[in-house]
Design an enzyme around this catalytic site. Sequence first.
Site, PDB file in Angstrom:
ATOM      1  N   CYS A  13     100.160 -12.290  88.063  1.00 15.37           N
ATOM      2  CA  CYS A  13     100.708 -13.599  87.726  1.00 15.37           C
ATOM      3  C   CYS A  13     101.581 -14.106  88.866  1.00 15.37           C
ATOM      4  O   CYS A  13     101.991 -13.354  89.736  1.00 15.37           O
ATOM      5  CB  CYS A  13     101.548 -13.491  86.467  1.00 15.37           C
ATOM      6  N   ARG A  58      96.083 -16.289  94.308  1.00 20.68           N
ATOM      7  CA  ARG A  58      96.187 -14.982  93.658  1.00 20.68           C
ATOM      8  C   ARG A  58      95.272 -14.855  92.442  1.00 20.68           C
ATOM      9  O   ARG A  58      95.084 -13.772  91.913  1.00 20.68           O
ATOM     10  CB  ARG A  58      97.635 -14.765  93.175  1.00 20.68           C
ATOM     11  N   TRP A 110      97.679 -14.573  84.855  1.00 19.51           N
ATOM     12  CA  TRP A 110      96.405 -13.863  84.961  1.00 19.51           C
ATOM     13  C   TRP A 110      96.439 -12.857  83.833  1.00 19.51           C
ATOM     14  O   TRP A 110      97.152 -11.857  83.889  1.00 19.51           O
ATOM     15  CB  TRP A 110      96.288 -13.191  86.323  1.00 19.51           C
ATOM     16  N   ASN A 147     106.267 -11.690  85.401  1.00 13.75           N
ATOM     17  CA  ASN A 147     105.151 -11.078  86.105  1.00 13.75           C
ATOM     18  C   ASN A 147     105.317  -9.575  85.918  1.00 13.75           C
ATOM     19  O   ASN A 147     106.374  -9.030  86.209  1.00 13.75           O
ATOM     20  CB  ASN A 147     105.259 -11.464  87.594  1.00 13.75           C
ATOM     21  N   GLY A 148     104.294  -8.898  85.384  1.00 14.08           N
ATOM     22  CA  GLY A 148     104.392  -7.453  85.165  1.00 14.08           C
ATOM     23  C   GLY A 148     103.872  -7.089  83.788  1.00 14.08           C
ATOM     24  O   GLY A 148     103.207  -7.897  83.133  1.00 14.08           O
ATOM     25  N   GLU A 170      77.498   3.703  96.902  1.00 18.51           N
ATOM     26  CA  GLU A 170      78.542   2.683  97.027  1.00 18.51           C
ATOM     27  C   GLU A 170      78.931   2.462  98.492  1.00 18.51           C
ATOM     28  O   GLU A 170      79.135   1.327  98.922  1.00 18.51           O
ATOM     29  CB  GLU A 170      79.758   3.089  96.171  1.00 18.51           C
ATOM     30  N   LYS A 222      78.573  -1.106 100.336  1.00 15.64           N
ATOM     31  CA  LYS A 222      79.705  -1.801 100.983  1.00 15.64           C
ATOM     32  C   LYS A 222      79.314  -2.214 102.393  1.00 15.64           C
ATOM     33  O   LYS A 222      79.582  -3.325 102.822  1.00 15.64           O
ATOM     34  CB  LYS A 222      80.956  -0.902 101.062  1.00 15.64           C
ATOM     35  N   GLU A 231      76.772  -5.092 102.371  1.00 21.16           N
ATOM     36  CA  GLU A 231      77.368  -6.345 101.875  1.00 21.16           C
ATOM     37  C   GLU A 231      78.181  -7.068 102.947  1.00 21.16           C
ATOM     38  O   GLU A 231      78.050  -8.269 103.111  1.00 21.16           O
ATOM     39  CB  GLU A 231      78.308  -6.052 100.691  1.00 21.16           C
ATOM     40  N   HIS A 259      62.535  14.235 101.193  1.00 22.11           N
ATOM     41  CA  HIS A 259      61.338  13.613 100.623  1.00 22.11           C
ATOM     42  C   HIS A 259      61.137  12.203 101.154  1.00 22.11           C
ATOM     43  O   HIS A 259      60.631  11.332 100.432  1.00 22.11           O
ATOM     44  CB  HIS A 259      61.433  13.625  99.100  1.00 22.11           C
ATOM     45  N   LYS A 303      80.892 -13.628  94.115  1.00 18.72           N
ATOM     46  CA  LYS A 303      81.817 -12.703  93.461  1.00 18.72           C
ATOM     47  C   LYS A 303      81.390 -12.454  92.020  1.00 18.72           C
ATOM     48  O   LYS A 303      81.462 -11.347  91.515  1.00 18.72           O
ATOM     49  CB  LYS A 303      83.229 -13.295  93.497  1.00 18.72           C
TER      50      LYS A 303
HETATM   51  C1  G6P Z   1      78.199  -9.213  92.474  1.00 15.38           C
HETATM   52  C2  G6P Z   1      79.323  -8.799  93.408  1.00 15.38           C
HETATM   53  C3  G6P Z   1      79.428  -7.268  93.454  1.00 15.38           C
HETATM   54  C4  G6P Z   1      79.615  -6.722  92.041  1.00 15.38           C
HETATM   55  C5  G6P Z   1      78.492  -7.188  91.103  1.00 15.38           C
HETATM   56  C6  G6P Z   1      78.809  -6.860  89.662  1.00 15.38           C
HETATM   57  O1  G6P Z   1      76.971  -8.850  93.014  1.00 15.38           O
HETATM   58  O2  G6P Z   1      79.085  -9.295  94.692  1.00 15.38           O
HETATM   59  O3  G6P Z   1      80.529  -6.893  94.247  1.00 15.38           O
HETATM   60  O4  G6P Z   1      79.634  -5.335  92.078  1.00 15.38           O
HETATM   61  O5  G6P Z   1      78.358  -8.611  91.174  1.00 15.38           O
HETATM   62  O6  G6P Z   1      79.945  -7.584  89.301  1.00 15.38           O
HETATM   63  P1  G6P Z   1      80.853  -7.289  88.051  1.00 15.38           P
HETATM   64  O7  G6P Z   1      81.866  -8.396  88.060  1.00 15.38           O
HETATM   65  O8  G6P Z   1      79.963  -7.344  86.832  1.00 15.38           O
HETATM   66  O9  G6P Z   1      81.440  -5.937  88.241  1.00 15.38           O
END
Ligand code: G6P
Length: 608
Positions: A2, A27, A74, A100-101, A481, A485, A488, A504, A603
């Site tokens: 927040c 934020r 938030w 906030n907290g 993962e 990363k 991406e 394989h 996102k």
């Molecule tokens: C998008 C984002 C990824 C994320 C995926 C799932 O592809 O770019 O970074 O992992 O969605 O998103 P979620 O909000 O459901 O975790």
Amino acid sequence: MCGVVGYIGHREALPLLLEGLKRLEYRGYDSAGIALLGGNKIHTIKSVGKIESLEKSLKGQSHKATLGIAHTRWATHGHPTSENAHPHLDCHGKIALVHNGIIENYEYLKAVLIEEGHTFSSDTDTEVLVHLIEKYYRRDLASAVRFALQEVEGTYGIVVCCAEEPDKLLVARDSSPILVGVGEGEYFVASDVSAVLEHTRKIIYLEDGEVAVVTRNGMITTTRESVPVKKKVEEIHWNLEMIEKKGYHHFMHKEIHEQPSSIRNALRGRVDEVNGWPRLGMFFEKQELLNQLKRIVVLACGTSWHAGLVGEYMMEEFARIPVEVEYASEFRYRNPILGDGTVAIAISQSGETADTLAAMREAKQRGATTLSIVNVVGSTISREAEGGVYLHAGPEIGVASTKAFTSELVVLYLITLSIARAGGMEKEKAQNMLLEVETLPERVETILQKEEEIVEIARLYKDTSNFLYLGRGYNFPVALEGALKLKEVSYIHAEGYPAAEMKHGPIALISPEMPVVFIATRDRAYGKVLTNIEEVKARGGRIIAIATEGDLTIQDKVDHVFFIPHTIDPLVPVLSVVPLQLLAYHIAVMKGCDVDKPRNLAKSVTVE
Ligand code: G6P
């Protein structure tokens, strides 16, 4: 999380507060509100959504007040609604507060206050604070605030005003930042310096446990126990952009570094070490529901799907429940079998991913109980699920998910322990496992301190076109993962594989031009992974290893090694993923990529 703003001075407060709120928009927030104090009356305006809608609802109104407080919320406790938006008021509308907290003992305090006759109008943890202040108020706001804060467990950065003392703001802090900007006969309070910088560069930062009384003539700071504290005024030289990112160049970098605190927040108030039980509420504390549990289906996409895979390993090992982890997009189109005793857990940072939502609805329709693990409070998935656990990681702004991933792992671990305890795991074992998870924030911190080592590796490999990531057991999802990363944010082609599966197929690709990242920590798969390392070396491959501190054997077998602290197997991914996040980040920066908004990615993917 927040954002908090306050003003006391000689100018009209409203436009200054609105401007401060706008500075905090970066934020992330879901609702906003303002309280103005003029003519010994408090006037509040709140709205859901953007600050523009708050402005719209104020159109045509004139407010001459020169004191006010404001907030962007938030959501953490209670959905993003007008009622839950701050400022919150006491029973008589005389005291207003923004916070906030998180107040950890709010349920207890709320029950006591209701018993004493207080009326609540929101679902927030925050509202208990303003009623507590009301309870102690005897024409001295500062004393009431100090007394109230002594009863509170949790974190706070607060600003309070009171209609009966119209010439002061009360400001206090514990583990949530709050500062006071010093002007000429005026003061600007905020949780974040970007909200005040337009007006002053002279800043007084409050420390934990401090309470300040701010009037137009000055500011007096004491501890919660009334011991006077001398404060220093600091001069700020940063620009606004630097401040929004807390000095980091990118949100992704800031969010990677926030992981010690986001993990702490995922654990906050959820670990009962004495009884060896996680405290997750609802479903996870109802023995009869846990007893009926026969099977778990995890539904997720992207990074959250990888977290789900780690969860599968944890839950099958410790809770002895069969788990399937499904790509949400595939699940609904393949006539899945669900039924009594099946619990579907949707994992999603945003809580809005269309495929995950659709899969969860499908699971519900087919008779499964639906639960969610979500970061964004009040998001569609969290609302539609029958129960769930929030991550409390704070807004994640970088498109590539980082801190949400580690929080998802921590929450999955707590869920695993809840099911395991209900299924008979001994108290002592659970106590030890809970103690171990609490060490993670510090261990992540030690990894982050060695970031320079990753920068060196990134420099050597930034021009590579292909990467292979290999891991086994709990580290297999981490290999996936790590590769995700890198692709991406740096647009380098990368693949994650179970280390032994390399034979394989991917082994055909091994050459000095394709670095191989091995996640080779000292767990039960370690010996086998060493064999896989030899196989890559024999074919001229170059190896970067993530290994456990003190592992001298691996050092001679690989080209580069990054050591992470030891922890128990199910928690290793929380640590082993961090250097891989940093590697992806630094390579992307060196290549000049748009790290926070990589091309073609979103996102929150709200289309199927
Ligand atoms: C998008 C984002 C990824 C994320 C995926 C799932 O592809 O770019 O970074 O992992 O969605 O998103 P979620 O909000 O459901 O975790």
